[in-house]
Design a protein around this motif. Structure first.
Motif, PDB file in Angstrom:
ATOM      1  N   SER A 495     -13.462   0.849  -5.874  1.00  0.00           N
ATOM      2  CA  SER A 495     -14.675   0.177  -6.353  1.00  0.00           C
ATOM      3  C   SER A 495     -14.827  -1.204  -5.719  1.00  0.00           C
ATOM      4  CB  SER A 495     -14.641   0.048  -7.875  1.00  0.00           C
ATOM      5  OG  SER A 495     -13.496  -0.687  -8.282  1.00  0.00           O
ATOM      6  N   ILE A 496     -13.731  -1.965  -5.665  1.00  0.00           N
ATOM      7  CA  ILE A 496     -13.791  -3.302  -5.056  1.00  0.00           C
ATOM      8  C   ILE A 496     -13.930  -3.182  -3.544  1.00  0.00           C
ATOM      9  CG2 ILE A 496     -12.551  -5.483  -4.796  1.00  0.00           C
ATOM     10  CD1 ILE A 496     -11.173  -4.928  -7.424  1.00  0.00           C
ATOM     11  N   LEU A 497     -13.269  -2.168  -2.986  1.00  0.00           N
ATOM     12  CA  LEU A 497     -13.365  -1.970  -1.537  1.00  0.00           C
ATOM     13  C   LEU A 497     -14.811  -1.702  -1.126  1.00  0.00           C
ATOM     14  CD1 LEU A 497     -11.530  -1.726   1.001  1.00  0.00           C
ATOM     15  CD2 LEU A 497     -11.501   0.746   0.575  1.00  0.00           C
ATOM     16  N   LYS A 498     -15.503  -0.905  -1.910  1.00  0.00           N
ATOM     17  CA  LYS A 498     -16.873  -0.544  -1.586  1.00  0.00           C
ATOM     18  C   LYS A 498     -17.836  -1.713  -1.785  1.00  0.00           C
ATOM     19  CE  LYS A 498     -20.439   2.860  -2.768  1.00  0.00           C
ATOM     20  NZ  LYS A 498     -20.772   4.044  -3.607  1.00  0.00           N
ATOM     21  N   LEU A 505     -16.216  -6.767   5.877  1.00  0.00           N
ATOM     22  CA  LEU A 505     -15.689  -6.368   7.184  1.00  0.00           C
ATOM     23  C   LEU A 505     -16.821  -6.056   8.153  1.00  0.00           C
ATOM     24  CD1 LEU A 505     -12.711  -4.104   6.057  1.00  0.00           C
ATOM     25  CD2 LEU A 505     -12.552  -6.335   7.179  1.00  0.00           C
ATOM     26  N   ALA A 506     -17.919  -5.543   7.627  1.00  0.00           N
ATOM     27  CA  ALA A 506     -19.061  -5.266   8.503  1.00  0.00           C
ATOM     28  C   ALA A 506     -19.643  -6.552   9.069  1.00  0.00           C
ATOM     29  CB  ALA A 506     -20.125  -4.478   7.732  1.00  0.00           C
ATOM     30  N   ALA A 507     -19.617  -7.599   8.253  1.00  0.00           N
ATOM     31  CA  ALA A 507     -20.146  -8.888   8.729  1.00  0.00           C
ATOM     32  C   ALA A 507     -19.126  -9.658   9.550  1.00  0.00           C
ATOM     33  CB  ALA A 507     -20.595  -9.730   7.537  1.00  0.00           C
ATOM     34  N   VAL A 518      -4.052  -6.805   4.536  1.00  0.00           N
ATOM     35  CA  VAL A 518      -3.732  -5.962   5.682  1.00  0.00           C
ATOM     36  C   VAL A 518      -4.616  -4.727   5.614  1.00  0.00           C
ATOM     37  CG1 VAL A 518      -1.954  -4.621   6.845  1.00  0.00           C
ATOM     38  CG2 VAL A 518      -1.371  -6.795   5.730  1.00  0.00           C
ATOM     39  N   VAL A 519      -5.332  -4.470   6.700  1.00  0.00           N
ATOM     40  CA  VAL A 519      -6.245  -3.328   6.754  1.00  0.00           C
ATOM     41  C   VAL A 519      -5.586  -2.206   7.541  1.00  0.00           C
ATOM     42  CG1 VAL A 519      -8.518  -2.504   7.477  1.00  0.00           C
ATOM     43  CG2 VAL A 519      -8.248  -4.853   6.617  1.00  0.00           C
ATOM     44  N   THR A 520      -5.562  -1.007   6.971  1.00  0.00           N
ATOM     45  CA  THR A 520      -5.000   0.170   7.630  1.00  0.00           C
ATOM     46  C   THR A 520      -6.112   1.204   7.766  1.00  0.00           C
ATOM     47  OG1 THR A 520      -2.848  -0.253   6.618  1.00  0.00           O
ATOM     48  CG2 THR A 520      -3.223   1.945   7.542  1.00  0.00           C
ATOM     49  N   GLY A 526     -11.256   6.497   7.545  1.00  0.00           N
ATOM     50  CA  GLY A 526     -11.186   5.714   6.326  1.00  0.00           C
ATOM     51  C   GLY A 526     -10.273   4.513   6.493  1.00  0.00           C
ATOM     52  N   ILE A 527     -10.397   3.590   5.574  1.00  0.00           N
ATOM     53  CA  ILE A 527      -9.561   2.396   5.624  1.00  0.00           C
ATOM     54  C   ILE A 527      -8.964   2.144   4.251  1.00  0.00           C
ATOM     55  CG2 ILE A 527     -10.964   1.359   7.453  1.00  0.00           C
ATOM     56  CD1 ILE A 527     -12.130  -0.516   5.316  1.00  0.00           C
ATOM     57  N   SER A 528      -7.819   1.461   4.235  1.00  0.00           N
ATOM     58  CA  SER A 528      -7.208   0.977   3.006  1.00  0.00           C
ATOM     59  C   SER A 528      -6.842  -0.478   3.228  1.00  0.00           C
ATOM     60  CB  SER A 528      -5.967   1.792   2.643  1.00  0.00           C
ATOM     61  OG  SER A 528      -4.963   1.643   3.631  1.00  0.00           O
ATOM     62  N   VAL A 529      -6.988  -1.248   2.186  1.00  0.00           N
ATOM     63  CA  VAL A 529      -6.720  -2.683   2.269  1.00  0.00           C
ATOM     64  C   VAL A 529      -5.603  -3.008   1.285  1.00  0.00           C
ATOM     65  CG1 VAL A 529      -7.677  -4.999   2.038  1.00  0.00           C
ATOM     66  CG2 VAL A 529      -9.115  -3.135   2.894  1.00  0.00           C
TER      67      VAL A 529
END
Length: 652
Positions: A495-498, A505-507, A518-520, A526-529
């Motif tokens: 929910s927070i990621l979205k 990250l888009a900006a 750390v972004v994976t 997909g990504i996980s933070v």
């Protein structure tokens, strides 16, 4: 010399007896006992060799025992005049004459006896005690024996068996009701809120019992039936509605109505037991964050327990929660119903929301409803707003001092009725908890912002908590805590990621890195933070894990200053705990003190399992009765209390 003569005479008598028996057996074959009908064993043949034949008897002795001699004389002459006293003599009648003569060496010879001449001995009768006629065996006449050996016959005593008392068992005419129960069961089970599965289970229970009645005795309710109907009529004591369990009416002389009443009562007690455990409303339909695991009994379980109980009414009442918090609410409900509401009910017309400083013709009515005095101008002033905020807090509404639609509806409800509805709604949420909370457990009351550790009914640790914001509410459920993680990493929830990280990250591709995340990226795109352990970690230094569908848990926080606020709803759903290492002392045991845990701070992530899983309950108690009987209310943060109250009112 005399002793030897008598010994020889005794030998002669015994030999004569043996010869007589042998001759009789030879003539009649195998004999049969005349009393028991048992064949006697075959006797061996007696053979006297020539060399062993005795010498001829003396004539004088034989002459004294002729057949013509009277019986008394023969008995007297069986011995000589020199007979010793105490010698036993008798009479033997042989059926065949032995070969040769029998001679006693020291006695004079007796004349030869004629064939089949009896030899008489004078044997005195043996005195026996008199026989008990009642114990004398009776021999029944028997048919002629078959060629095979007849079986032994048992003797039957003359004593007649005593008369047994007559046992009169008054059984209900179950067979008479079976057909009516089968015929009327479907109609009797037609209750609106009784599920198909429960109806099928009730029918199966009757079929397993041979369609016999459970609660009637042929004339009306049995003792168990009376206790059950009494409990149903007092359902209001536990905040349930007696109208939901209408007792069946019947004619005692009508078997059909009796049978239908029996099945209907079974359906009602099953419905009551399930309602007592929280089946009246489905929490998940109210909100996806209300996910308690209800402990609903099956119809088979209910009927089995009630039919075998000494006090069926007490067992049925036992399906209601037995927790102390529930019992206090029940007592408070009874207390409210004893006192009439003296507050006059004022009807306030609908209209726009009223805020501080607004003028409206309804203001005098609002003030009258709140117990305030009249004013010269119809202005919604500060005193009115303050009194309204106090009313809202008591009613479980947001205490903002604004007269909105919900507050207006609450003002239109009598205080007594509103108080009952609030307590009943709170009692309903107690039904969502497990029957056994655990000898030691953690209780998190979300509206109160408190965490408590309870052991054997006593609070052993209590601390402040920060809960979810209204838009990211903390879910309500029960689970078991099984491990603790020191120096945890925080994985940003979807929910927070979205909402935050993906737009950031888009900006700016460095959005996460600049904040220490750390972004994976996965192969699928997909990504996980993840936020590594550290002083700025959102979870702090420790988190308490109980894996659940909401991915929430208890944890530390770097923003400890927020605990100073009275209203602490700041998180994304998890529960932040003040003094988390003191809580760790309670859940990890003596081996892991908070001093030892603090020495692990700054090192790598470390998992520590609890000695045994610890039940944890996240509850929503807006109305709490203390040990002193005082009712305390807390703000309905997420509107869950209002949802439950309205759902119950709509059912009514």
């Amino acid at each position: 010399m005399r002793r030897r003569q008598w010994a020889n005479l005794a030998c002669v008598s015994a030999l004569a007896l043996s010869l007589g028996c042998a001759a009789a057996l030879a003539e009649g074959g195998a004999g049969t006992d005349p009393t028991l009908g048992i064949p006697l064993p075959e006797q061996p043949a007696l053979v006297i060799l020539d060399g062993e034949k005795p010498a001829a008897a003396q004539p004088q002795a034989r002459a004294e025992a002729t057949p013509d001699t009277p019986a008394d004389a023969r008995s007297a002459t069986a011995g000589t005049a020199d007979s010793e006293p105490g010698m036993v003599t008798g009479a033997v009648t042989p059926s065949a004459q032995p070969h040769g003569s029998l001679v006693t060496p020291d006695l004079p010879a007796a004349p030869a006896a004629t064939p089949d001449e009896p030899v008489e001995l004078d044997i005195p009768e043996i005195e026996l005690p008199p026989a008990d006629p009642a114990l004398t065996p009776v021999i029944k006449p028997e048919a002629a024996p078959e060629p095979t050996t007849p079986p032994m016959r048992s003797a039957e005593p003359l004593i007649a068996p005593p008369d047994l008392p007559k046992v009169v068992v008054d059984l209900p005419p179950a067979s008479e009701f079976a057909a009516d129960i089968t015929k009327r069961a479907a109609e009797a089970l037609a209750l609106p809120r009784l599920g198909e599965r429960e109806r099928a289970d009730i029918l199966a229970a009757y079929e397993a019992n041979g369609n016999k009645p459970l609660w009637i005795d042929g004339k009306g309710w049995s003792e168990a039936g009376k206790r059950l109907t009494a409990r149903l009529s007092r359902a209001t004591e536990d905040g349930l509605r007696p109208a939901d369990y209408p007792l069946p009416a019947f004619e005692a002389s009508d078997k059909g109505s009796l049978a239908e009443a029996d099945v209907r009562l079974s359906a009602l007690v099953v419905l009551y037991a399930r309602d007592a455990r929280g089946a009246r409303i489905e929490p998940r339909r109210l909100s996806k964050l209300l996910t308690p695991t209800l402990s609903l009994p099956s119809a088979t379980e209910v009927l089995s327990e009630l039919s075998g109980a000494t006090d069926a009414g007490a067992v049925l009442a036992g399906y209601n929660p037995q927790h102390e918090g529930y019992r206090r609410l029940k007592a408070k409900l009874a207390e409210l119903r004893e006192h009439l509401d003296d507050t006059p009910l004022v009807r306030i017309p609908a209209g726009p929301a009223l805020k501080l400083g607004m003028r409206d013709e309804r203001v005098p009515l609002v003030r009258a409803r709140l117990g305030l005095g009249p004013t010269e101008e119809p202005v919604f002033d500060r005193s009115t707003a303050t009194a309204l905020a106090a009313f809202q807090k008591q009613a479980g509404l947001p205490a903002n001092g604004i007269l909105g639609a919900q507050t207006l509806a609450a003002l239109g409800t009598p205080a007594r009725a509103r108080g009952e509805q609030d307590i009943v709604a709170q009692m309903e949420r107690w039904r969502w908890l497990p029957v056994d909370l655990g000898a030691k457990h953690i209780m998190v009351n979300v509206p109160e912002f408190r965490v408590r550790v309870v052991e054997q009914g006593r609070v052993v640790h209590e601390t402040r908590a920060i809960v979810g914001k209204p838009e990211t509410a903390t879910p309500i459920f029960s689970h078991k805590m099984d491990h603790v993680i020191v120096n945890p990493s925080w994985y940003v929830p979807p929910s927070i990621l979205k909402k935050e990280f993906i737009p950031g990250l888009a900006a700016d591709p460095e959005y996460a890195a600049k904040r220490g995340y750390v972004v994976t990226r996965s192969k699928g795109g997909g990504i996980s933070v993840r936020q590594p352990p550290g002083e700025r970690n959102a979870l702090g230094w420790i988190k308490f894990m109980f894996p659940n569908e909401h991915a929430v848990y208890l944890h530390d926080t770097p923003n400890r200053r927020l605990f100073a606020n009275e209203r602490r709803a700041f998180s994304h759903g998890c529960v932040r705990v003040d003094n988390p290492f003191m809580l760790a002392d309670q859940v990890l045991g003596a081996e892991w003190t908070h001093e030892r845990l603090k020495r692990l701070i700054g090192s790598g992530e470390r998992r520590i399992n609890l000695p045994q899983p610890l039940p944890i309950h996240l509850v929503y108690n807006t109305h709490v009765v203390g040990a002193d009987g005082k009712l305390t209310t807390f703000e309905d943060l997420y509107g869950f209390h209002r949802m439950v109250r309205q759902a119950l009112e709509q059912q009514g």
